[in-house]
Design a protein around this motif. Sequence first.
Motif, PDB file in Angstrom:
ATOM      1  N   ILE A   1       0.841  -1.201   0.000  1.00 11.02           N
ATOM      2  CA  ILE A   1       0.000   0.000   0.000  1.00 11.02           C
ATOM      3  C   ILE A   1       0.873   1.247   0.000  1.00 11.02           C
ATOM      4  N   GLU A   2       1.901   1.245   0.854  1.00 12.22           N
ATOM      5  CA  GLU A   2       2.786   2.403   0.943  1.00 12.22           C
ATOM      6  C   GLU A   2       3.578   2.604  -0.339  1.00 12.22           C
ATOM      7  N   ALA A   3       4.064   1.521  -0.917  1.00 12.64           N
ATOM      8  CA  ALA A   3       4.880   1.628  -2.131  1.00 12.64           C
ATOM      9  C   ALA A   3       4.084   2.193  -3.290  1.00 12.64           C
ATOM     10  N   MET A   4       2.828   1.769  -3.423  1.00 13.77           N
ATOM     11  CA  MET A   4       2.010   2.234  -4.534  1.00 13.77           C
ATOM     12  C   MET A   4       1.199   3.483  -4.187  1.00 13.77           C
ATOM     13  N   GLY A   5       1.040   3.756  -2.906  1.00 17.45           N
ATOM     14  CA  GLY A   5       0.299   4.953  -2.505  1.00 17.45           C
ATOM     15  C   GLY A   5       1.074   6.230  -2.747  1.00 17.45           C
ATOM     16  N   ASP A   6       2.379   6.135  -2.754  1.00 19.38           N
ATOM     17  CA  ASP A   6       3.249   7.273  -3.063  1.00 19.38           C
ATOM     18  C   ASP A   6       3.562   7.205  -4.556  1.00 19.38           C
ATOM     19  N   LYS A   7       2.972   8.100  -5.347  1.00 21.23           N
ATOM     20  CA  LYS A   7       3.123   8.033  -6.799  1.00 21.23           C
ATOM     21  C   LYS A   7       4.582   8.137  -7.236  1.00 21.23           C
ATOM     22  N   ILE A   8       5.349   8.935  -6.521  1.00 19.77           N
ATOM     23  CA  ILE A   8       6.759   9.113  -6.875  1.00 19.77           C
ATOM     24  C   ILE A   8       7.513   7.806  -6.680  1.00 19.77           C
ATOM     25  N   ARG A   9       7.337   7.210  -5.524  1.00 17.51           N
ATOM     26  CA  ARG A   9       8.000   5.941  -5.224  1.00 17.51           C
ATOM     27  C   ARG A   9       7.491   4.831  -6.146  1.00 17.51           C
ATOM     28  N   ALA A  10       6.197   4.842  -6.439  1.00 16.38           N
ATOM     29  CA  ALA A  10       5.615   3.803  -7.288  1.00 16.38           C
ATOM     30  C   ALA A  10       6.222   3.826  -8.680  1.00 16.38           C
ATOM     31  N   LYS A  11       6.356   5.027  -9.248  1.00 12.10           N
ATOM     32  CA  LYS A  11       6.931   5.126 -10.595  1.00 12.10           C
ATOM     33  C   LYS A  11       8.367   4.612 -10.614  1.00 12.10           C
ATOM     34  N   ALA A  12       9.118   4.941  -9.577  1.00 10.20           N
ATOM     35  CA  ALA A  12      10.504   4.474  -9.523  1.00 10.20           C
ATOM     36  C   ALA A  12      10.566   2.960  -9.390  1.00 10.20           C
TER      37      ALA A  12
ATOM     38  N   ALA B   1       0.501  11.520  -2.754  1.00 10.83           N
ATOM     39  CA  ALA B   1      -0.191  10.525  -1.930  1.00 10.83           C
ATOM     40  C   ALA B   1      -1.631  10.317  -2.349  1.00 10.83           C
ATOM     41  N   GLY B   2      -2.043  10.934  -3.446  1.00 14.06           N
ATOM     42  CA  GLY B   2      -3.461  10.936  -3.791  1.00 14.06           C
ATOM     43  C   GLY B   2      -3.900   9.790  -4.652  1.00 14.06           C
ATOM     44  N   GLY B   3      -5.173   9.840  -5.017  1.00 11.43           N
ATOM     45  CA  GLY B   3      -5.781   8.847  -5.889  1.00 11.43           C
ATOM     46  C   GLY B   3      -7.153   9.301  -6.305  1.00 11.43           C
ATOM     47  N   GLY B   4      -7.719   8.641  -7.305  1.00 17.30           N
ATOM     48  CA  GLY B   4      -9.074   8.935  -7.746  1.00 17.30           C
ATOM     49  C   GLY B   4      -9.242  10.298  -8.380  1.00 17.30           C
ATOM     50  N   GLY B   5      -8.147  10.929  -8.787  1.00 14.45           N
ATOM     51  CA  GLY B   5      -8.239  12.236  -9.429  1.00 14.45           C
ATOM     52  C   GLY B   5      -8.350  13.394  -8.470  1.00 14.45           C
ATOM     53  N   LYS B   6      -8.402  13.122  -7.174  1.00  5.90           N
ATOM     54  CA  LYS B   6      -8.566  14.203  -6.212  1.00  5.90           C
ATOM     55  C   LYS B   6      -7.305  15.043  -6.129  1.00  5.90           C
ATOM     56  N   GLY B   7      -7.465  16.360  -6.337  1.00 10.57           N
ATOM     57  CA  GLY B   7      -6.331  17.270  -6.293  1.00 10.57           C
ATOM     58  C   GLY B   7      -5.538  17.332  -7.578  1.00 10.57           C
ATOM     59  N   MET B   8      -5.884  16.512  -8.576  1.00  8.63           N
ATOM     60  CA  MET B   8      -5.165  16.516  -9.847  1.00  8.63           C
ATOM     61  C   MET B   8      -5.640  17.679 -10.701  1.00  8.63           C
TER      62      MET B   8
ATOM     63  N   ALA C   1      -5.453  18.349   2.929  1.00  6.18           N
ATOM     64  CA  ALA C   1      -6.745  18.087   3.562  1.00  6.18           C
ATOM     65  C   ALA C   1      -7.174  16.638   3.404  1.00  6.18           C
ATOM     66  N   ALA C   2      -6.919  16.059   2.225  1.00  6.53           N
ATOM     67  CA  ALA C   2      -7.421  14.721   1.934  1.00  6.53           C
ATOM     68  C   ALA C   2      -6.475  13.613   2.372  1.00  6.53           C
ATOM     69  N   PHE C   3      -5.162  13.854   2.243  1.00 13.09           N
ATOM     70  CA  PHE C   3      -4.202  12.778   2.471  1.00 13.09           C
ATOM     71  C   PHE C   3      -3.193  13.072   3.567  1.00 13.09           C
ATOM     72  N   GLY C   4      -3.212  14.314   4.093  1.00  9.45           N
ATOM     73  CA  GLY C   4      -2.253  14.678   5.121  1.00  9.45           C
ATOM     74  C   GLY C   4      -0.843  14.824   4.609  1.00  9.45           C
ATOM     75  N   ASP C   5      -0.692  14.956   3.292  1.00 11.06           N
ATOM     76  CA  ASP C   5       0.633  15.053   2.672  1.00 11.06           C
ATOM     77  C   ASP C   5       0.511  15.987   1.472  1.00 11.06           C
ATOM     78  N   GLY C   6       1.227  17.111   1.516  1.00 10.21           N
ATOM     79  CA  GLY C   6       1.120  18.100   0.448  1.00 10.21           C
ATOM     80  C   GLY C   6       2.147  17.944  -0.655  1.00 10.21           C
ATOM     81  N   THR C   7       2.900  16.839  -0.661  1.00 10.22           N
ATOM     82  CA  THR C   7       3.913  16.630  -1.694  1.00 10.22           C
ATOM     83  C   THR C   7       3.258  16.477  -3.063  1.00 10.22           C
ATOM     84  N   LEU C   8       3.816  17.156  -4.059  1.00  4.31           N
ATOM     85  CA  LEU C   8       3.239  17.152  -5.398  1.00  4.31           C
ATOM     86  C   LEU C   8       4.253  16.645  -6.422  1.00  4.31           C
ATOM     87  N   LEU C   9       3.727  16.219  -7.561  1.00 11.56           N
ATOM     88  CA  LEU C   9       4.585  15.873  -8.689  1.00 11.56           C
ATOM     89  C   LEU C   9       3.988  16.482  -9.950  1.00 11.56           C
TER      90      LEU C   9
END
Length: 664
Positions: free
Chosen positions: A104-115, A152-159, A181-189
């Motif tokens: 969940i953590e590996a794929m929940g972080d889009k940056i880490r998931a892509k790597a 940390a997002g998903g479902g298009g929220k914040g995109m 607000a949604a994920f508690g993490d403001g990191t963006l890509l």
Amino acid sequence: MFDTVLIANRGEIAVRVARTLRRLGIRSVAVHTEADAGAAHVRAADVAVAVPGYLDMDAVIAACRATGAQAVHPGYGFLAENAAFARRCAEAGVVFVGPPPAAIEAMGDKIRAKATVSKAGVPVVPGLAEPDDDLAETAARVGFPALIKPSAGGGGKGMLLVRAEDELAAAIESARRTALAAFGDGTLLVERFVTNPRHIEIQVLADAYGNVVHLGERECSLQRRHQKIVEEAPSPLLDPETRAKMGAAAVEAARSVGYVGAGTVEFIVHGETREHYFMEMNTRLQVEHPVTEMITGLDLVELQLLVAAGGLLPFAQEEVRLDGHAVEARIYAEDPARDFLPTGGPLLALRFPETAALPGGGGGGGAVRVDAGIEAGGVVGSAYDPMLAKVIAWAPDREGALRALDRALSETAVLGVTTNVSFLRGLLALPEVRAGELDTGLVERRLDRLVPAAGPPDEVLAAAALAFHDDLAAAGSGPWDVPDGWRVGGPAWTTWRLESRGRVCEVRVRGLPAKGAEVAVAGAPAVPARLTRGDGGVQVALGGAVHRYAAVRDGETYWLGRDGAAWSVTRHLLGDPGDRPGAAAAGDGVVRSPMPGTVLLLKVAQGDTVAEGQPLLIVEAMKMEHTVTAPVAGVVAELPARAGRPVEMDAVLAVVRPAEDGAR
């Protein structure tokens, strides 16, 4: 297999999971807030436990202990992709029906998931991310248009799609606020936006013994604001070779993180070359999973439970069969005529199409299937996602599936809350959709053809006037009880002033609708009419045509539904339409809430001077932010809105005194 499973969710997915549990003979436990005590998912379960909130991990685990639940099915949303909750379940001796926390953590972080998937040989979209990269510089290198995404997002929220450099700062601000607000993490890509892309995803299943298979793809290109609307399986784009390549890539992506359970690997696909790029992996059941069930004959919830209980996958990749075609449409509480703003209110009446069994019992529910979490008498609020239900249709081929889905939507009626059902039927009828020529921007490009006109057809206003008139006649003992209903020598005309979707007009009725009357709309010639009631609706014979409506009255408003469309028609009690309660003259500076929701942020203070179109505040509801702007230039004379407070639709948020009034 488990004896008791707790469903840590609400709405249609909770009802859907309960259905499989019942079929398997497993005791189901629902959790609910105080406001949801009478909700459909509570009645669908064998046992129900009240919790303070659906995100309250302590309360959910306590409910497991109190009911003897050995496992928790999280559905989607809420706790479904929460690694901390998965760990809490393990600590409490409760099985989390989902992947391991590390996956969940590996794929929940889009940056880490892509790597991670890139190392496994899966192609990824070019882009860079915080904190190592400056978003503005990266966007300039990637080029515009570009996509800003919460890591940390998903479902298009914040995109957010950024088309030019001058839009970038505001997009970053909004995306970061939503992410926090949604994920508690403001990191963006930021990543390259593939022009006219197709969104195609692969369903994967994995057990704890290293077996991973895919169940084909789902086409999810029909979207609006990055939210899926219509999904289908298989994709009309892919050939067997591309399907095999993407399936293999999805399996490798799952293997790269030690995945166990059901998950979906999402790809952006070039519409001409079929080049595909990994976008993200959703570590849960997807909203659109029914279309895969319909073409494979598999129950994905049953397979989730089997794997979570330690079982082996019961089939190998070469045993997966795709049969026919399935299409799903999502019914949302939103108003297409008001820029798809969320709606809400009481569900006065509800009608869904009849379902029918698939040949051989496949698909887990029928040639037409309805997954709904709403019931007549319930209330749609602004606290949760606006999706109310899903209608899914199966047929041997794509054309037949589209036709079956359109017919099913035409038989759907939701009265009391404005929905997108009519919009969905228009979307399915587009020539591009029929031809399978899809991309994620198609809906936006065709909005002018899909959004309904401002007002209803004349026959709808005529039907409402006849229904109001019939109510008056039925309440009395004779024709003298109808205002202006009788004169010496025969019946007289009664004038009804009605409003619907911004259209206000007068409709004249003479006679008794149940026995035979005349009706004239907006000064048009009168035509003979008759109204017959029955089966939760009315039948109106108007001239030479007969129309059948689902109908229900709510005070001075009649709700009428026909062919998937629904209209609320309000009777005016005052002489001038402009005098109706809540109305405001154009340009008077009164600013009202465009939807029920919560005031997220104030951008001005009382006494500030503002320009026409300047942002005043932001209202948030149902995963959506809406910026409310000044209708005129002037001074903010009143500001009753407060950050963090809920507001109803049309509530006064601010008053801007126009500059021509002498304000400076």
